[in-house]
Design an enzyme around this catalytic site. Structure first.
Site, short mmCIF file in Angstrom:
data_model
loop_
_atom_site.label_atom_id
_atom_site.label_comp_id
_atom_site.label_asym_id
_atom_site.label_seq_id
_atom_site.Cartn_x
_atom_site.Cartn_y
_atom_site.Cartn_z
CG HIS A 112 4.49 5.15 8.32
ND1 HIS A 112 4.83 5.84 7.17
CD2 HIS A 112 3.67 4.15 7.91
CE1 HIS A 112 4.22 5.27 6.13
NE2 HIS A 112 3.52 4.24 6.55
CE LYS A 152 22.60 -10.57 -5.92
NZ LYS A 152 22.75 -9.64 -7.04
NE ARG A 173 7.09 0.78 4.99
CZ ARG A 173 5.77 0.55 5.10
NH1 ARG A 173 5.28 -0.65 4.87
NH2 ARG A 173 4.96 1.54 5.43
NE ARG A 201 -3.05 -0.55 3.18
CZ ARG A 201 -4.35 -0.71 3.10
NH1 ARG A 201 -4.86 -1.84 2.69
NH2 ARG A 201 -5.17 0.25 3.47
CB THR A 202 3.51 2.52 2.25
OG1 THR A 202 2.68 2.29 3.38
CG2 THR A 202 4.25 3.82 2.45
#
Lengths: 330, 410
Positions: free
Chosen positions: A152, A102, A124, A74-75
């Site tokens: 957030h 990696k 994020r 969603r974000t």
């Protein structure tokens, strides 16, 4: 929609003084007028997004990288749409399929992104403080799209805008936030944002999900959801992660629902016109019943998603003004 | 090997076990202190005019994680007890023997034997054989031994061997994966946290088991008011328990975590201001016996990470002395007690003849200008890494010369 003139000339300090930050890393540390400025800036994009031709060219030619080190649908989608509606070239980087797996360090990844000359990076990450760490290593504005259990900020802003649309103002509005406060960056950003705008904030959670010292952040804490709901103008439910429902933090999902689920019956304890919010994705039947989530005229859950795009457009616009050479911002 | 010339230091202020320092000097020959007070240089002596500097014993640092000679020498440290948390751990006599010799001649390492194999907290390591290989005490390492039965057996065995057990007192179940002390700061930053009482729980159990076993217990870091209260009471009952701390926990509170500064990521984590004050009280009243550096240099690969992903630890050797001297300047302890905390007490716990200026003792000597100001700079440290939570902090007190066994090394 290509001009740079602010739609609210005179209400804020001129130019960059209205928002003198390179990055948006947290709501904590923002002045209330800076928060209000972002909300006001978002209003024009709310309007644009309701037109059939939802496109502006304000960020034409700019590159925005959405670097998501933690899964999100969603974000990520919201930031991607926001960038594209402003005419920017938007690139998404999913950590799950990147060199992070990696063994590349976060700093090396940040330097790589920086070398690609992005004009803004949206990040994020699952670890608190990670976005701030990256911001210190890159030359362009960084937007925090959620860092661990810290903040957030665009969620805090979009929730404030949603409440403002429904209630007219934030000042004096009683907001009850219920759920996994301990692990919630949404709760922290909302607490800072709502408190800065004059709302009265209560938080409610079972003891295992209530962080120590939360009242030092200017809220009142409750274990009893019914007491926390009394007279609330806004009820904001938080998502309970599946892995926390199975005996570690709470005994079971159904016991959680029994004490902390928002049912129609419980909602009646709040103000008669109380707004219902949830940052999504919802666990229907756990923290919120479907009848409440879908309650016409009361549930603002889809409205939050709508406001999210507008808020992210406003943040991308404001933070790239310096790079675009807007008068007063350079 | 040619013998070093005898050394006479004159015109200094001798640090005494008690009371104010006395004007005087000392003479060393064959690596030992042979005269103290009013000394006259013999023929052929190297003569050093201390010009009023403090003449102090070399510091004995109880509990370091790396042998980092430049940092130790900068800080006036001539001996250190090495934690068993090495790769591989010091859980085998051969490794202990190697570690015991690793610093000589200009730095002496006193290895702490791993209490359990692999430091995993379950099976006792070969403690007696490690003692014979040079281990000076036994340590649980960075972690607490969660199983009380194992801990009791360990303490009983070490009581028989007359070895101090150095414990890391944090209840494992409560501490979990916490990186901060529960409270406003951890909540604002969204960091995994554990209540400060995790320390008191562990201290209470360890003291109870020490009491049963008659073992000597040293709690390497006691950082909370609640745990210090337990230690104070146990000492009054006559339990053989001692407590240590590093300067971080008497200088800083968890406010230092602001901005996710990973140099402030320590184990145990920084505490609330009220606990910092309790540590100061315990330093003043004698509840705390040892101040150590906890020296644990960590490079960018361990520290330039999100806070919770970073490794704990600080490079503390260079700041140990000046930060302890702030306690003297603030009137919390006197100079004699400062050197008891930094040298005499840790030497006594390790059972080594060091830590005090005495005729016949090993000539481990630091000349110190206690007033000299300098600024801690993480980019310009003698240590192998600059992970100090005291970056850019002005401090006072600097070692101007250091001697190990009567030989100048700095």
């Amino acid at each position: 929609m290509t001009g740079s003139a602010s739609p609210h000339t005179g209400r804020y300090p001129a130019g960059a003084a209205a928002f003198p930050h390179r990055d948006l890393l947290a709501i904590a540390g923002l002045a209330s007028h800076e928060i209000a400025f972002l909300l006001d800036e978002a209003e024009q994009w709310v309007e644009l997004n309701r037109q059939s031709a939802k496109h502006a060219e304000r960020l034409a030619g700019l590159t925005i990288i959405n670097a998501f080190f933690e899964n999100s649908t969603r974000t990520l989608l919201s930031f991607e749409i926001a960038g594209k509606r402003l005419g920017a070239d938007v690139v998404n980087m999913h950590a799950a399929q990147s060199s992070v797996k990696k063994g590349e360090t976060l700093i090396d990844t940040a330097l790589t992104l920086n070398a690609m000359r992005a004009d803004a990076i949206v990040i994020r990450h699952a670890s608190s403080g990670a976005v701030q760490l990256i911001a210190g290593k890159v030359d362009c504005p960084v937007l925090n799209a959620g860092d661990g259990q810290h903040e957030h900020p665009t969620q805090g802003l979009l929730d404030a805008l949603t409440i403002r649309h429904a209630k007219g103002a934030l000042n004096g509005v009683k907001v009850t936030i219920c759920g996994d406060i301990l692990h919630s960056r949404v709760a922290r950003s909302n607490i800072h944002c709502l408190a800065a705008l004059g709302a009265v904030v209560r938080v409610c959670a079972p003891p295992a999900l209530m962080p120590d010292g939360i009242e030092e952040m200017g809220v009142t804490a409750f274990y009893d959801f019914d007491a926390a709901l009394a007279g609330a103008d806004v009820v904001m439910m938080l998502r309970l992660q599946q892995e926390r429902m199975q005996g570690n933090f709470i005994p079971s999902a159904r016991e959680y629902r029994h004490f902390y689920g928002l049912t129609l019956e419980r909602l009646a304890k709040a103000a008669p016109d109380a707004l219902v919010m949830h940052p999504g994705p919802m666990n229907r039947g756990v923290e919120i019943d479907s009848q409440v989530a879908d309650l016409a005229g009361r549930s603002a859950i889809t409205r939050q998603v709508e406001m999210g795009v507008a808020i992210r457009m406003a943040c991308l616009d404001v933070l790239t003004r310096r790079a675009r050479g807007i008068a007063g911002w350079t | 090997m040619s013998k070093p010339a005898p050394l006479t230091i004159t015109n200094g202020l001798l640090v005494r076990p008690e009371g104010e320092p006395q004007p005087g000097g000392l003479r060393c020959a064959d690596g030992l202190i042979v005269a103290l007070g009013e000394v006259a240089p013999g023929p052929g002596d190297i003569v050093l005019d201390a010009r009023g500097a403090l003449i102090a014993p070399g510091l004995v640092d109880l509990g370091v994680f790396a042998i980092d000679k430049p940092a130790f020498h900068f800080g006036g440290i001539t001996r250190a007890a090495l934690m068993p948390d090495q790769a591989p751990p010091l859980d085998h006599p051969a490794r202990v023997r190697f570690a015991a010799l690793s610093g000589k001649p200009d730095f002496w390492v006193h290895p702490l034997a791993a209490a359990t194999r692999g430091l995993d907290g379950t099976e006792l390591a070969e403690l007696g054989l490690m003692r014979e290989a040079g281990a000076r005490a036994v340590s649980t390492g960075r972690r607490w031994i969660a199983d009380s039965g194992t801990m009791l057996r360990l303490l009983r065995y070490c009581a028989m061997l007359d070895l101090v057990v150095v414990s890391h007192a944090e209840d494992a179940g409560l501490a979990g994966s916490a990186v901060a002390t529960a409270g406003e700061m951890a909540t604002r930053l969204g960091l995994p946290s554990a209540p400060a009482e995790a320390e008191a729980l562990a201290v209470a159990r360890d003291i109870a088991l020490a009491e049963i076993s008659g073992a000597r217990l040293h709690l390497r870091q006691v950082t909370t008011g609640a745990a210090l209260t337990l230690v104070r009471a146990a000492k009054q009952r006559g339990v053989e328990v001692t407590a240590g701390v590093t300067p971080a926990h008497f200088m800083l509170s968890d406010l230092a975590l602001a901005g996710f500064r990973t140099f402030a990521r320590l184990s145990p984590p920084l505490r609330r201001e009220s606990d910092r004050r309790a540590v100061l009280d315990a330093l003043a009243d004698g509840t705390i016996d040892v101040i150590a550096s906890g020296h644990d240099p960590r490079g960018a690969e361990d520290k330039r990470l999100p806070y919770a992903d970073a490794e704990p630890g600080m490079a503390g050797a260079e700041t140990l002395l000046p930060l302890t001297l702030t306690l003297v300047r603030d009137g919390i302890i006197d100079l004699a007690r400062a050197f008891a905390l930094l040298a005499a007490n840790p030497a006594r716990l390790l059972g080594v003849e060091a830590g005090q200026l005495a005729v016949g003792a090993e000539a481990d000597i630091a000349l110190i200008d206690p007033e000299r100001p300098w600024i801690v700079d993480s980019d310009r440290m003698a240590a192998s890494a600059g992970n100090t939570p005291f970056d850019k902090q002005p401090v006072q007190g600097r070692v101007t010369a250091l001697f190990k066994g009567g030989v100048a090394i700095a």
